[in-house]
Design an enzyme around this catalytic site. Structure first.
Site, PDB file in Angstrom:
ATOM      1  N   ASN A  57      43.197  44.382  13.771  1.00 11.82           N
ATOM      2  CA  ASN A  57      43.804  44.327  15.097  1.00 11.82           C
ATOM      3  C   ASN A  57      42.970  43.351  15.924  1.00 11.82           C
ATOM      4  O   ASN A  57      41.884  43.699  16.396  1.00 11.82           O
ATOM      5  CB  ASN A  57      43.794  45.740  15.696  1.00 11.82           C
ATOM      6  CG  ASN A  57      44.440  45.793  17.065  1.00 11.82           C
ATOM      7  OD1 ASN A  57      44.793  44.761  17.645  1.00 11.82           O
ATOM      8  ND2 ASN A  57      44.583  46.984  17.604  1.00 11.82           N
ATOM      9  N   ARG A 100      48.085  43.902  12.928  1.00 12.01           N
ATOM     10  CA  ARG A 100      48.890  44.316  14.075  1.00 12.01           C
ATOM     11  C   ARG A 100      49.289  43.049  14.819  1.00 12.01           C
ATOM     12  O   ARG A 100      48.433  42.235  15.180  1.00 12.01           O
ATOM     13  CB  ARG A 100      48.062  45.198  14.999  1.00 12.01           C
ATOM     14  CG  ARG A 100      48.838  45.546  16.235  1.00 12.01           C
ATOM     15  CD  ARG A 100      47.960  46.177  17.276  1.00 12.01           C
ATOM     16  NE  ARG A 100      48.778  46.547  18.417  1.00 12.01           N
ATOM     17  CZ  ARG A 100      48.318  46.602  19.648  1.00 12.01           C
ATOM     18  NH1 ARG A 100      47.050  46.331  19.911  1.00 12.01           N
ATOM     19  NH2 ARG A 100      49.113  46.937  20.638  1.00 12.01           N
ATOM     20  N   HIS A 142      53.886  49.364  21.769  1.00 13.14           N
ATOM     21  CA  HIS A 142      53.381  50.619  21.178  1.00 13.14           C
ATOM     22  C   HIS A 142      54.341  51.163  20.113  1.00 13.14           C
ATOM     23  O   HIS A 142      54.306  52.351  19.798  1.00 13.14           O
ATOM     24  CB  HIS A 142      53.206  51.743  22.226  1.00 13.14           C
ATOM     25  CG  HIS A 142      52.133  51.513  23.237  1.00 13.14           C
ATOM     26  ND1 HIS A 142      52.284  51.883  24.553  1.00 13.14           N
ATOM     27  CD2 HIS A 142      50.899  50.984  23.129  1.00 13.14           C
ATOM     28  CE1 HIS A 142      51.182  51.585  25.231  1.00 13.14           C
ATOM     29  NE2 HIS A 142      50.332  51.037  24.381  1.00 13.14           N
ATOM     30  N   LEU A 200      50.339  58.035  26.076  1.00 12.36           N
ATOM     31  CA  LEU A 200      49.554  57.889  27.302  1.00 12.36           C
ATOM     32  C   LEU A 200      48.115  57.525  26.963  1.00 12.36           C
ATOM     33  O   LEU A 200      47.273  58.396  26.749  1.00 12.36           O
ATOM     34  CB  LEU A 200      49.592  59.202  28.116  1.00 12.36           C
ATOM     35  CG  LEU A 200      50.973  59.836  28.331  1.00 12.36           C
ATOM     36  CD1 LEU A 200      50.845  61.157  29.084  1.00 12.36           C
ATOM     37  CD2 LEU A 200      51.893  58.876  29.083  1.00 12.36           C
ATOM     38  N   GLY A 201      47.854  56.240  26.860  1.00 10.91           N
ATOM     39  CA  GLY A 201      46.486  55.768  26.647  1.00 10.91           C
ATOM     40  C   GLY A 201      46.068  55.060  27.919  1.00 10.91           C
ATOM     41  O   GLY A 201      46.477  55.453  29.013  1.00 10.91           O
ATOM     42  N   ARG A 227      47.647  49.100  35.098  1.00 14.37           N
ATOM     43  CA  ARG A 227      48.923  48.429  35.377  1.00 14.37           C
ATOM     44  C   ARG A 227      49.796  49.302  36.277  1.00 14.37           C
ATOM     45  O   ARG A 227      49.816  50.524  36.120  1.00 14.37           O
ATOM     46  CB  ARG A 227      49.694  48.156  34.087  1.00 14.37           C
ATOM     47  CG  ARG A 227      49.002  47.204  33.141  1.00 14.37           C
ATOM     48  CD  ARG A 227      49.929  46.820  31.985  1.00 14.37           C
ATOM     49  NE  ARG A 227      49.170  46.199  30.925  1.00 14.37           N
ATOM     50  CZ  ARG A 227      49.079  46.684  29.684  1.00 14.37           C
ATOM     51  NH1 ARG A 227      49.720  47.777  29.333  1.00 14.37           N
ATOM     52  NH2 ARG A 227      48.359  46.059  28.791  1.00 14.37           N
ATOM     53  N   MET A 261      40.928  59.155  32.846  1.00 12.07           N
ATOM     54  CA  MET A 261      41.489  60.426  33.296  1.00 12.07           C
ATOM     55  C   MET A 261      40.422  61.520  33.417  1.00 12.07           C
ATOM     56  O   MET A 261      40.526  62.400  34.258  1.00 12.07           O
ATOM     57  CB  MET A 261      42.616  60.849  32.342  1.00 12.07           C
ATOM     58  CG  MET A 261      43.488  61.952  32.845  1.00 12.07           C
ATOM     59  SD  MET A 261      44.160  61.722  34.513  1.00 12.07           S
ATOM     60  CE  MET A 261      45.550  60.642  34.229  1.00 12.07           C
ATOM     61  N   GLU A 285      47.842  54.556  14.657  1.00 15.75           N
ATOM     62  CA  GLU A 285      48.510  53.269  14.449  1.00 15.75           C
ATOM     63  C   GLU A 285      47.991  52.555  13.207  1.00 15.75           C
ATOM     64  O   GLU A 285      48.745  51.905  12.497  1.00 15.75           O
ATOM     65  CB  GLU A 285      48.348  52.399  15.706  1.00 15.75           C
ATOM     66  CG  GLU A 285      49.171  52.941  16.870  1.00 15.75           C
ATOM     67  CD  GLU A 285      48.754  52.394  18.223  1.00 15.75           C
ATOM     68  OE1 GLU A 285      47.737  52.885  18.767  1.00 15.75           O
ATOM     69  OE2 GLU A 285      49.423  51.488  18.740  1.00 15.75           O
TER      70      GLU A 285
HETATM   71  P1  ADP Z   1      43.985  52.430  24.610  1.00 15.55           P
HETATM   72  O1  ADP Z   1      44.179  52.437  23.106  1.00 15.55           O
HETATM   73  O2  ADP Z   1      45.215  52.156  25.392  1.00 15.55           O
HETATM   74  O3  ADP Z   1      42.802  51.668  25.078  1.00 15.55           O
HETATM   75  P2  ADP Z   1      43.416  55.275  24.321  1.00 15.55           P
HETATM   76  O4  ADP Z   1      44.631  55.805  23.707  1.00 15.55           O
HETATM   77  O5  ADP Z   1      42.163  55.254  23.525  1.00 15.55           O
HETATM   78  O6  ADP Z   1      43.653  53.899  25.045  1.00 15.55           O
HETATM   79  O7  ADP Z   1      43.149  56.138  25.650  1.00 15.55           O
HETATM   80  C1  ADP Z   1      42.056  55.855  26.485  1.00 15.55           C
HETATM   81  C2  ADP Z   1      42.161  56.748  27.706  1.00 15.55           C
HETATM   82  O8  ADP Z   1      42.244  58.120  27.295  1.00 15.55           O
HETATM   83  C3  ADP Z   1      40.941  56.700  28.593  1.00 15.55           C
HETATM   84  O9  ADP Z   1      41.045  55.667  29.528  1.00 15.55           O
HETATM   85  C4  ADP Z   1      40.969  58.066  29.280  1.00 15.55           C
HETATM   86  O10 ADP Z   1      41.727  57.974  30.470  1.00 15.55           O
HETATM   87  C5  ADP Z   1      41.718  58.957  28.319  1.00 15.55           C
HETATM   88  N1  ADP Z   1      40.897  59.981  27.680  1.00 15.55           N
HETATM   89  C6  ADP Z   1      40.133  59.872  26.578  1.00 15.55           C
HETATM   90  N2  ADP Z   1      39.515  61.044  26.312  1.00 15.55           N
HETATM   91  C7  ADP Z   1      39.901  61.913  27.256  1.00 15.55           C
HETATM   92  C8  ADP Z   1      39.610  63.289  27.546  1.00 15.55           C
HETATM   93  N3  ADP Z   1      38.807  64.010  26.784  1.00 15.55           N
HETATM   94  N4  ADP Z   1      40.205  63.848  28.628  1.00 15.55           N
HETATM   95  C9  ADP Z   1      41.035  63.124  29.397  1.00 15.55           C
HETATM   96  N5  ADP Z   1      41.345  61.841  29.192  1.00 15.55           N
HETATM   97  C10 ADP Z   1      40.781  61.238  28.140  1.00 15.55           C
END
Ligand code: ADP
Length: 403
Positions: free
Chosen positions: A12, A96, A185, A214-215, A246, A288, A389
């Site tokens: 990736n 990817r 996604h 929700l990432g 965003r 979060m 993924e």
């Molecule tokens: P991406 O792949 O889009 O970078 P991820 O799916 O890894 O993101 O998600 C990252 C986000 O997940 C972090 O910014 C945070 O907001 C949230 N996160 C990760 N661990 C926790 C947790 N234990 N509790 C709440 N939110 C979490």
């Protein structure tokens, strides 16, 4: 491919990063995982975990000039574990690729024509496709004999009907510039919707699922009988849910206003909406965990940011319930979806009339396994389904090269 070749390397490539996983597809085990960050800087860092060898994470810092040097450094780490890129056990490399436009509806073995096509899509994915292309070219140069497969983030969404994919703008203009809703996604939405059906003990063709990925980036999709019929991201990943940085959905006139009245340039507006909006724009934090901590301390800005995030999420659950007609499950996934119980609880709160509810004690359980968090009486299953993924890319890649 030889009969013993069962390993797939998943790459990736970002503009300054390279994430990788080496999997053995006989039992889908991960042999090694790692990440090269800050490529092109003095302080590049490679972290590598040899899972098969049961070894600890190894970290090295120092300049890594470009993606070629990065992949060579990864190769050296793998060689040290006896898993080198020159091994006859390596069956393929799965890449990817963010944007496959309408051209790529399936994982595709990469040849020169495919490369050219991915390049042609750069104008609709200026941030992502060039980095993906660099990763592909580098890997091909290193192992020209090995099949390389592109797995597209947009592919799962190519089943969206025209009425969901088209923006209501002048058709000739839209077509001339390939402006439509592509969605992203997709690898995650495909994997999670299938796993959700599995969790319900049903065939994917029998169930309708709303997937909430929700990432830091976030998107929702409506999946009817295994096919995507709508998704919240559009021409670019900016549309839809409130995300870490965003804005998600916004009146496009806000952008004219920012240019005409606030005197901002095109690039400044781009950066504002993609990097300085969403949760970080609303309260200064995009993690979060930190937002929940601040809410617990009585921080009102964090509380409002959370409420805006949840309000948008609820609107999409409602909209996709209407799109699907019948919903069998709502599945939460990715960093926030898998870990933030308060988000899941709040997103579903008040939707009992729609058959949605969350059981507080089930919702509080922490686990890496797919699980149901709705009470038995609820008409719609609410699930937490960890996404994977890389595994999905590896499986699609392996299926293609071993067919
Ligand atoms: P991406 O792949 O889009 O970078 P991820 O799916 O890894 O993101 O998600 C990252 C986000 O997940 C972090 O910014 C945070 O907001 C949230 N996160 C990760 N661990 C926790 C947790 N234990 N509790 C709440 N939110 C979490």
């Amino acid at each position: 491919m030889t009969a013993t070749a069962t390993r797939v390397l998943v790459l990736n490539s970002g503009s300054s990063s390279l994430k990788y996983q080496l999997l053995d597809m006989t039992d889908a085990t991960r042999l090694a995982v790692g990440l090269v960050e800050r490529i092109g800087e003095e302080t590049s860092r490679l972290s590598h975990t040899p899972l098969a060898a049961g070894g600890d994470k190894r970290e090295t810092e120092g300049p890594i000039a470009d993606h070629e040097a990065a992949l060579k450094a990864v190769g050296a780490e793998l060689t040290a574990d006896g898993l080198g890129l020159d091994s006859p056990e390596l069956a393929a490399i799965g890449h990817r690729v963010v944007h496959g436009g309408l051209e790529f509806t399936e994982p595709t073995v990469i040849d020169d024509a495919v490369l050219k096509e991915i390049e042609r899509l750069v104008p609709v994915a200026p941030l992502h496709n060039p980095a993906n292309l660099t990763g592909i070219r580098t890997a091909r140069a290193l192992r020209p004999d090995l099949p390389q497969v592109a797995v597209f983030d947009t592919a799962f969404h190519t089943t969206m009907p025209e009425h969901a994919a088209r923006y209501a703008i002048d058709v000739a203009t839209a077509d001339a510039h390939r402006i439509r809703r592509y969605g992203f996604h997709g690898t995650s939405h495909a994997y999670v919707s299938r796993k959700t059906a599995e969790l319900l003990g049903k065939d994917p063709a029998e169930v309708n699922v709303i997937v909430l990925h929700l990432g830091n980036g976030a998107s929702a999709s409506a999946v009817a009988g295994g096919r995507c019929v709508d998704t919240s991201m559009g021409l670019t990943p900016l549309e839809g849910l409130v995300m870490g940085t965003r804005s998600g959905d916004i009146d496009p006139a806000v952008t004219f206003h920012l240019k005409r009245v606030a005197g901002m340039s095109e690039d400044e507006v781009d950066v504002l909406l993609n990097k300085k909006s969403g949760l970080i724009g609303l309260c200064g934090d995009n993690d979060m965990r930190e937002i929940r901590r601040r809410i617990d301390e009585g921080d009102e800005r964090a509380a409002l940011a959370f409420d805006i995030y949840i309000h948008r999420l609820k609107k999409y659950i409602g909209a996709y319930s209407a799109v699907l007609g019948r919903v069998d499950a709502v599945a939460f996934t990715a960093g926030v979806g898998e870990n933030a119980a308060p988000v899941r609880e709040a997103a579903v709160a008040g939707l009992e009339e729609m058959g949605l509810a969350v059981d507080a004690s089930l919702n509080a359980v922490r686990s890496g396994e797919p699980r149901l968090i709705s009470p038995e009486y609820a008409r719609v299953a609410v699930a937490v389904v960890p996404t994977d993924e890389e595994l999905e890319i590896a499986q699609q890649t392996y299926a293609l090269v071993s067919a």
